[in-house]
Design a protein around this motif. Structure first.
Motif, mmCIF file in Angstrom:
data_model
loop_
_atom_site.group_PDB
_atom_site.id
_atom_site.type_symbol
_atom_site.label_atom_id
_atom_site.label_comp_id
_atom_site.label_asym_id
_atom_site.label_seq_id
_atom_site.Cartn_x
_atom_site.Cartn_y
_atom_site.Cartn_z
ATOM 1 N N SER A 37 1.811 -9.403 2.070
ATOM 2 C CA SER A 37 0.646 -8.446 2.417
ATOM 3 C C SER A 37 -0.122 -8.391 1.869
ATOM 4 N N GLY A 38 0.160 -9.006 0.386
ATOM 5 C CA GLY A 38 -1.305 -9.790 0.071
ATOM 6 C C GLY A 38 -1.731 -8.649 -1.404
ATOM 7 N N LYS A 39 -0.084 -8.381 -2.288
ATOM 8 C CA LYS A 39 -0.282 -7.204 -3.151
ATOM 9 C C LYS A 39 0.118 -7.734 -4.735
ATOM 10 N N SER A 40 0.469 -9.499 -4.576
ATOM 11 C CA SER A 40 0.413 -10.619 -5.786
ATOM 12 C C SER A 40 -0.702 -10.451 -6.047
ATOM 13 N N THR A 41 -1.842 -11.050 -4.970
ATOM 14 C CA THR A 41 -3.510 -11.583 -4.869
ATOM 15 C C THR A 41 -4.013 -10.009 -5.944
ATOM 16 N N LEU A 42 -3.622 -9.700 -4.781
ATOM 17 C CA LEU A 42 -4.541 -8.361 -5.247
ATOM 18 C C LEU A 42 -4.176 -7.662 -6.645
ATOM 19 N N LYS A 44 -3.443 -9.591 -9.132
ATOM 20 C CA LYS A 44 -4.418 -10.158 -9.751
ATOM 21 C C LYS A 44 -5.994 -9.944 -10.041
ATOM 22 N N GLY A 45 -6.006 -9.960 -8.897
ATOM 23 C CA GLY A 45 -7.381 -10.172 -8.721
ATOM 24 C C GLY A 45 -8.013 -8.646 -10.220
ATOM 25 N N LEU A 46 -7.181 -7.562 -9.750
ATOM 26 C CA LEU A 46 -7.186 -5.872 -9.750
ATOM 27 C C LEU A 46 -7.562 -6.063 -11.389
ATOM 28 N N GLU A 47 -6.480 -7.442 -12.378
ATOM 29 C CA GLU A 47 -6.320 -7.216 -13.218
ATOM 30 C C GLU A 47 -7.676 -7.677 -13.570
ATOM 31 N N LEU A 48 -7.338 -9.074 -13.760
ATOM 32 C CA LEU A 48 -8.919 -10.216 -14.136
ATOM 33 C C LEU A 48 -10.127 -8.996 -13.846
ATOM 34 N N ALA A 49 -10.189 -8.593 -13.247
ATOM 35 C CA ALA A 49 -11.799 -7.576 -12.740
ATOM 36 C C ALA A 49 -11.362 -6.601 -14.202
ATOM 37 N N LEU A 50 -10.295 -6.039 -14.455
ATOM 38 C CA LEU A 50 -10.595 -4.901 -15.102
ATOM 39 C C LEU A 50 -11.171 -5.265 -16.898
ATOM 40 N N HIS A 51 -9.912 -7.053 -16.412
ATOM 41 C CA HIS A 51 -10.025 -7.294 -17.945
ATOM 42 C C HIS A 51 -11.579 -7.560 -18.572
ATOM 43 N N GLU A 166 6.496 2.942 6.112
ATOM 44 C CA GLU A 166 5.582 2.624 5.718
ATOM 45 C C GLU A 166 5.357 4.354 4.976
ATOM 46 N N PRO A 167 4.274 3.662 4.117
ATOM 47 C CA PRO A 167 4.039 5.724 3.015
ATOM 48 C C PRO A 167 3.033 6.415 3.541
ATOM 49 N N GLN A 168 3.441 7.802 3.803
ATOM 50 C CA GLN A 168 2.771 8.076 4.975
ATOM 51 C C GLN A 168 1.487 8.676 4.215
ATOM 52 N N ASN A 169 1.399 8.825 2.876
ATOM 53 C CA ASN A 169 0.202 9.657 2.029
ATOM 54 C C ASN A 169 -0.300 8.950 1.171
ATOM 55 N N PRO A 170 -0.388 7.268 1.311
ATOM 56 C CA PRO A 170 -0.596 6.705 -0.516
ATOM 57 C C PRO A 170 -1.797 7.106 -0.143
ATOM 58 N N ASP A 171 -2.549 7.124 -1.758
ATOM 59 C CA ASP A 171 -3.678 7.786 -2.950
ATOM 60 C C ASP A 171 -4.833 6.999 -2.177
ATOM 61 N N LEU A 172 -4.177 5.523 -1.894
ATOM 62 C CA LEU A 172 -5.450 4.460 -0.903
ATOM 63 C C LEU A 172 -4.340 3.537 -0.213
ATOM 64 N N GLU A 173 -4.968 3.896 0.862
ATOM 65 C CA GLU A 173 -4.046 1.615 1.620
ATOM 66 C C GLU A 173 -5.318 0.739 2.287
ATOM 67 N N ILE A 174 -4.744 -0.545 2.152
ATOM 68 C CA ILE A 174 -6.141 -1.451 2.025
ATOM 69 C C ILE A 174 -5.349 -2.376 3.220
ATOM 70 N N ARG A 175 -6.313 -2.637 4.563
ATOM 71 C CA ARG A 175 -5.299 -3.456 5.050
ATOM 72 C C ARG A 175 -6.348 -4.709 5.044
ATOM 73 N N THR A 176 -5.475 -5.265 4.936
ATOM 74 C CA THR A 176 -5.598 -7.361 4.162
ATOM 75 C C THR A 176 -5.376 -7.945 5.294
ATOM 76 N N GLU A 179 -9.606 -7.135 6.441
ATOM 77 C CA GLU A 179 -10.643 -7.003 6.016
ATOM 78 C C GLU A 179 -10.126 -8.408 4.807
ATOM 79 N N ASP A 180 -11.389 -9.237 4.666
ATOM 80 C CA ASP A 180 -10.970 -9.628 3.855
ATOM 81 C C ASP A 180 -10.661 -9.844 2.104
ATOM 82 N N TYR A 181 -10.480 -10.842 1.102
ATOM 83 C CA TYR A 181 -10.200 -10.607 0.046
ATOM 84 C C TYR A 181 -11.109 -9.603 -0.873
ATOM 85 N N ALA A 182 -12.382 -10.014 -0.587
ATOM 86 C CA ALA A 182 -13.469 -9.823 -1.923
ATOM 87 C C ALA A 182 -13.541 -7.805 -1.079
ATOM 88 N N VAL A 183 -13.352 -7.741 0.397
ATOM 89 C CA VAL A 183 -13.697 -6.584 0.645
ATOM 90 C C VAL A 183 -12.372 -5.874 -0.007
#
Length: 202
Positions: A37-42, A44-51, A166-176, A179-183
């Protein structure tokens, strides 16, 4: 708890002291979704951006954990539960060290996710549903697992012959799939950065 075990949680250095040292608020970002679904890719991207923004992070990826601390576990219901229990307890250790902890795990059922939330604590658990339909993940098949599962070579495959609730009430949902990776990454950053900014501590 065994009678000869005497935890010292109440006398160790506090999480608040570590957060002050690091100038950040700790949180566990729990990213769930199907394989591919893109979990690992996102994550890694989140970790790098926060770093790059000066935050100290720790990424706990499901495959990495299964190659180490959870390498004795299979994919039975009991082993899946234990996999998440250990992962959540590990995440809690990093949380208490003041780190922004990013977890990328399929976490297929509500029971499993609720257990993780209870271990970590609801206030520090931020659930992100990385949503891509089974058919889209199967087309991507980044690890070649869907082909094997659909050919019957892998049993108890999540979303096929093992459930994914499927999570019914996640704090955030991202539809990979929509939308593209950058978004997607920007949505994550917009949600997480305010929550870990030290000035927001009360």
């Amino acid at each position: 708890m065994a009678e000869n075990i005497h935890p010292i949680f109440d006398s160790t250095l506090t999480r608040a002291s570590k957060e002050e040292l690091l100038r950040q608020r700790a949180i566990v970002v729990w990213m769930v979704g199907l394989s591919g679904s893109g979990k690992s890719t996102l994550a890694k991207g989140l970790e790098l951006a926060l770093h790059q923004r000066g935050h100290l992070t720790q990424l706990l990826d499901g495959d990495n954990l299964r190659s180490g601390i959870n390498n004795n576990l299979g994919f039975s219901d009991a082993d899946r539960l234990e996999n998440i229990r250990r992962s959540a307890e590990t995440a809690k250790l990093f949380l208490n060290a003041g780190l922004v902890t990013i977890c990328s795990l399929i976490s297929p059922t509500a029971e499993i996710r609720n257990m993780a939330k209870n271990i970590i604590g609801e206030a520090d658990f931020y659930e992100v549903y990385i949503n891509a339909p089974f058919e889209v993940c199967a087309q991507r098949d980044v690890k070649g697992l869907y082909k094997k599962a659909l050919n019957g070579e892998i049993k108890n495959f999540t979303g096929l012959d093992a459930p994914f609730e499927e999570p019914q009430n996640p704090d955030l949902e991202i539809r990979t799939d929509q939308e593209d990776y950058a978004v997607s990454l920007q949505k994550l950053l917009d949600a997480i950065v305010p929550r870990i900014t030290f000035a927001a501590l009360g």
